[in-house]
Scaffold this motif. Structure first.
Motif, PDB file in Angstrom:
ATOM      1  N   ARG A 192      13.037  15.887  82.759  1.00 20.87           N
ATOM      2  CA  ARG A 192      13.235  17.231  83.300  1.00 20.87           C
ATOM      3  C   ARG A 192      12.002  18.113  83.121  1.00 20.87           C
ATOM      4  N   ARG A 193      10.970  17.546  82.492  1.00 14.12           N
ATOM      5  CA  ARG A 193       9.737  18.286  82.213  1.00 14.12           C
ATOM      6  C   ARG A 193      10.037  19.576  81.464  1.00 14.12           C
ATOM      7  N   SER A 194      10.888  19.450  80.461  1.00 15.83           N
ATOM      8  CA  SER A 194      11.335  20.586  79.665  1.00 15.83           C
ATOM      9  C   SER A 194      10.554  20.658  78.354  1.00 15.83           C
ATOM     10  N   ALA A 195       9.658  21.616  78.254  1.00 18.33           N
ATOM     11  CA  ALA A 195       8.873  21.798  77.026  1.00 18.33           C
ATOM     12  C   ALA A 195       9.790  22.079  75.839  1.00 18.33           C
ATOM     13  N   GLU A 196      10.873  22.800  76.064  1.00 20.13           N
ATOM     14  CA  GLU A 196      11.807  23.139  74.983  1.00 20.13           C
ATOM     15  C   GLU A 196      12.438  21.881  74.375  1.00 20.13           C
ATOM     16  N   LEU A 197      12.960  20.998  75.216  1.00 22.29           N
ATOM     17  CA  LEU A 197      13.565  19.763  74.707  1.00 22.29           C
ATOM     18  C   LEU A 197      12.531  18.853  74.054  1.00 22.29           C
ATOM     19  N   ILE A 198      11.372  18.749  74.668  1.00 20.76           N
ATOM     20  CA  ILE A 198      10.319  17.874  74.135  1.00 20.76           C
ATOM     21  C   ILE A 198       9.853  18.372  72.771  1.00 20.76           C
ATOM     22  N   ARG A 199       9.609  19.670  72.652  1.00 15.61           N
ATOM     23  CA  ARG A 199       9.117  20.250  71.399  1.00 15.61           C
ATOM     24  C   ARG A 199      10.084  19.995  70.243  1.00 15.61           C
ATOM     25  N   GLN A 200      11.394  19.944  70.514  1.00 14.72           N
ATOM     26  CA  GLN A 200      12.409  19.707  69.481  1.00 14.72           C
ATOM     27  C   GLN A 200      12.298  18.313  68.864  1.00 14.72           C
ATOM     28  N   CYS A 201      11.552  17.423  69.485  1.00 14.50           N
ATOM     29  CA  CYS A 201      11.502  16.022  69.062  1.00 14.50           C
ATOM     30  C   CYS A 201      10.240  15.662  68.288  1.00 14.50           C
TER      31      CYS A 201
END
Length: 184
Positions: A27-36
Protein backbone atom coordinates in the motif's frame (compact mmCIF):
# COMPACT_ATOMS: atom_id res chain seq x y z
CA UNK A 1 5.33 -23.96 30.39
CA UNK A 2 5.70 -20.19 30.88
CA UNK A 3 8.86 -20.09 28.73
CA UNK A 4 7.11 -22.07 25.96
CA UNK A 5 4.09 -19.76 26.08
CA UNK A 6 6.35 -16.70 25.87
CA UNK A 7 8.13 -18.17 22.83
CA UNK A 8 4.77 -18.71 21.13
CA UNK A 9 3.76 -15.11 21.88
CA UNK A 10 7.11 -13.80 20.60
CA UNK A 11 6.92 -15.86 17.41
CA UNK A 12 3.40 -14.61 16.68
CA UNK A 13 4.47 -10.99 17.31
CA UNK A 14 7.31 -11.42 14.80
CA UNK A 15 4.97 -12.99 12.20
CA UNK A 16 2.51 -10.11 12.71
CA UNK A 17 5.33 -7.61 12.16
CA UNK A 18 6.33 -9.35 8.91
CA UNK A 19 2.72 -9.36 7.65
CA UNK A 20 2.22 -5.69 8.62
CA UNK A 21 5.38 -4.75 6.72
CA UNK A 22 4.28 -6.62 3.57
CA UNK A 23 0.86 -4.91 3.83
CA UNK A 24 2.54 -1.53 4.23
CA UNK A 25 4.81 -2.13 1.25
CA UNK A 26 1.90 -3.15 -0.99
CA UNK A 27 0.00 0.00 0.00
CA UNK A 28 3.11 2.20 0.07
CA UNK A 29 2.17 3.24 3.59
CA UNK A 30 5.03 4.93 5.44
CA UNK A 31 3.03 4.64 8.68
CA UNK A 32 2.70 0.84 8.51
CA UNK A 33 6.27 0.37 7.31
CA UNK A 34 7.75 2.58 10.05
CA UNK A 35 5.97 0.47 12.72
CA UNK A 36 8.05 -2.55 11.65
CA UNK A 37 11.59 -1.13 11.73
CA UNK A 38 13.66 0.26 14.59
CA UNK A 39 14.77 3.83 13.73
CA UNK A 40 18.44 2.73 13.53
CA UNK A 41 17.71 -0.37 11.42
CA UNK A 42 19.60 -1.17 8.22
CA UNK A 43 18.62 -3.04 5.06
CA UNK A 44 20.42 -4.50 2.04
CA UNK A 45 18.40 -5.62 -0.97
CA UNK A 46 21.44 -5.99 -3.22
CA UNK A 47 20.03 -3.34 -5.58
CA UNK A 48 19.48 -0.78 -2.78
CA UNK A 49 20.66 -0.53 0.82
CA UNK A 50 20.78 1.91 3.71
CA UNK A 51 18.84 3.05 6.75
CA UNK A 52 15.10 3.31 7.38
CA UNK A 53 14.88 6.79 5.81
CA UNK A 54 16.47 5.43 2.62
CA UNK A 55 14.07 2.46 2.69
CA UNK A 56 11.03 4.72 2.99
CA UNK A 57 12.29 7.00 0.21
CA UNK A 58 12.71 3.92 -1.99
CA UNK A 59 9.40 2.19 -1.23
CA UNK A 60 7.10 5.19 -0.54
CA UNK A 61 5.80 6.36 -2.95
CA UNK A 62 7.72 3.77 -4.98
CA UNK A 63 8.71 3.91 -8.60
CA UNK A 64 6.04 5.51 -10.78
CA UNK A 65 6.41 2.62 -13.22
CA UNK A 66 5.50 0.02 -10.57
CA UNK A 67 1.73 0.36 -10.51
CA UNK A 68 0.90 -2.49 -8.11
CA UNK A 69 2.74 -4.92 -5.88
CA UNK A 70 1.70 -7.93 -3.86
CA UNK A 71 3.98 -9.67 -1.38
CA UNK A 72 3.00 -13.18 -0.28
CA UNK A 73 4.88 -14.55 2.69
CA UNK A 74 5.66 -18.22 3.11
CA UNK A 75 7.12 -20.15 5.99
CA UNK A 76 9.34 -18.42 8.52
CA UNK A 77 12.13 -20.21 10.33
CA UNK A 78 12.91 -18.38 13.59
CA UNK A 79 15.53 -18.70 16.24
CA UNK A 80 14.85 -16.79 19.46
CA UNK A 81 17.59 -15.80 21.89
CA UNK A 82 16.40 -13.56 24.70
CA UNK A 83 15.57 -10.16 23.24
CA UNK A 84 16.92 -10.93 19.77
CA UNK A 85 15.65 -13.24 17.07
CA UNK A 86 16.74 -14.24 13.59
CA UNK A 87 14.20 -15.15 10.96
CA UNK A 88 14.26 -16.44 7.39
CA UNK A 89 10.96 -15.81 5.61
CA UNK A 90 10.18 -16.97 2.08
CA UNK A 91 8.59 -14.30 -0.10
CA UNK A 92 6.95 -14.24 -3.50
CA UNK A 93 6.39 -10.72 -4.85
CA UNK A 94 4.38 -9.72 -7.89
CA UNK A 95 4.98 -6.36 -9.58
CA UNK A 96 2.89 -4.79 -12.34
CA UNK A 97 5.22 -2.49 -14.25
CA UNK A 98 4.25 0.16 -16.81
CA UNK A 99 6.55 0.15 -19.84
CA UNK A 100 6.50 1.96 -23.18
CA UNK A 101 4.94 -1.20 -24.66
CA UNK A 102 2.24 -1.47 -21.97
CA UNK A 103 1.94 -3.05 -18.53
CA UNK A 104 3.98 -6.18 -17.71
CA UNK A 105 3.69 -8.61 -14.82
CA UNK A 106 6.89 -9.76 -13.13
CA UNK A 107 7.56 -11.74 -10.00
CA UNK A 108 10.46 -12.46 -7.68
CA UNK A 109 10.97 -15.36 -5.30
CA UNK A 110 13.36 -15.07 -2.42
CA UNK A 111 13.93 -14.93 1.30
CA UNK A 112 14.13 -12.17 3.87
CA UNK A 113 16.89 -12.67 6.43
CA UNK A 114 15.84 -10.53 9.39
CA UNK A 115 17.37 -9.77 12.75
CA UNK A 116 14.66 -8.72 15.16
CA UNK A 117 15.11 -6.99 18.49
CA UNK A 118 12.69 -6.65 21.38
CA UNK A 119 12.92 -3.06 22.63
CA UNK A 120 10.79 -0.29 24.07
CA UNK A 121 9.37 2.11 21.51
CA UNK A 122 9.10 5.87 22.08
CA UNK A 123 5.95 5.32 24.18
CA UNK A 124 7.70 2.71 26.34
CA UNK A 125 5.85 -0.28 24.89
CA UNK A 126 8.12 -3.30 24.40
CA UNK A 127 7.80 -4.91 20.99
CA UNK A 128 9.61 -6.86 18.27
CA UNK A 129 10.81 -4.91 15.23
CA UNK A 130 13.38 -5.42 12.49
CA UNK A 131 16.90 -4.22 13.26
CA UNK A 132 18.48 -5.57 10.07
CA UNK A 133 17.24 -7.12 6.81
CA UNK A 134 19.01 -8.78 3.92
CA UNK A 135 17.06 -9.87 0.84
CA UNK A 136 18.14 -13.12 -0.82
CA UNK A 137 16.95 -13.67 -4.40
CA UNK A 138 16.19 -17.23 -5.46
CA UNK A 139 14.54 -16.56 -8.83
CA UNK A 140 12.72 -13.98 -10.93
CA UNK A 141 10.34 -14.26 -13.83
CA UNK A 142 8.89 -11.83 -16.38
CA UNK A 143 5.36 -13.07 -17.04
CA UNK A 144 4.94 -10.79 -20.02
CA UNK A 145 2.15 -8.45 -21.01
CA UNK A 146 -0.34 -7.87 -18.20
CA UNK A 147 -4.03 -8.56 -18.68
CA UNK A 148 -6.39 -5.63 -18.09
CA UNK A 149 -8.56 -6.80 -15.21
CA UNK A 150 -9.98 -3.38 -14.41
CA UNK A 151 -13.39 -4.29 -15.85
CA UNK A 152 -13.62 -7.88 -14.61
CA UNK A 153 -11.97 -11.27 -14.82
CA UNK A 154 -12.40 -14.31 -17.06
CA UNK A 155 -15.20 -12.65 -19.03
CA UNK A 156 -17.24 -11.68 -15.97
CA UNK A 157 -17.64 -7.95 -15.22
CA UNK A 158 -17.08 -6.63 -11.69
CA UNK A 159 -20.17 -5.38 -9.88
CA UNK A 160 -18.18 -2.46 -8.44
CA UNK A 161 -14.97 -0.55 -9.11
CA UNK A 162 -13.52 -1.49 -5.71
CA UNK A 163 -12.92 -5.13 -6.70
CA UNK A 164 -9.85 -4.26 -8.80
CA UNK A 165 -7.40 -3.59 -5.92
CA UNK A 166 -4.66 -1.01 -6.16
CA UNK A 167 -1.66 -0.09 -4.06
CA UNK A 168 -3.15 3.31 -3.26
CA UNK A 169 -6.74 3.88 -2.09
CA UNK A 170 -7.23 0.16 -1.58
CA UNK A 171 -10.81 -0.78 -0.66
CA UNK A 172 -9.56 -3.02 2.17
CA UNK A 173 -8.55 0.09 4.16
CA UNK A 174 -12.15 1.29 4.10
CA UNK A 175 -13.49 -2.22 4.74
CA UNK A 176 -11.44 -2.72 7.91
CA UNK A 177 -12.51 0.64 9.32
CA UNK A 178 -16.21 -0.05 8.73
CA UNK A 179 -16.17 -3.65 9.96
CA UNK A 180 -14.05 -3.10 13.08
CA UNK A 181 -14.70 0.59 13.66
CA UNK A 182 -10.94 1.18 13.51
CA UNK A 183 -8.43 1.87 10.79
CA UNK A 184 -6.29 -1.22 10.17
Amino acid sequence: MDAMLQQMIDREAIRACLARLARGEDRRSAELIRQCWWPDARFDYGVHSGDVAAYLAWVVPGAREIRDTQHMLGQTHMELSGETATAETHVFSHHRIDTAEGARDTCVGGRYLDRFEMRADSAGTREWRIAERIMMYDWSQDWGRAADWSQGIMGYPFSGAHFAGTAISDFSEHWFSTVTGEHA
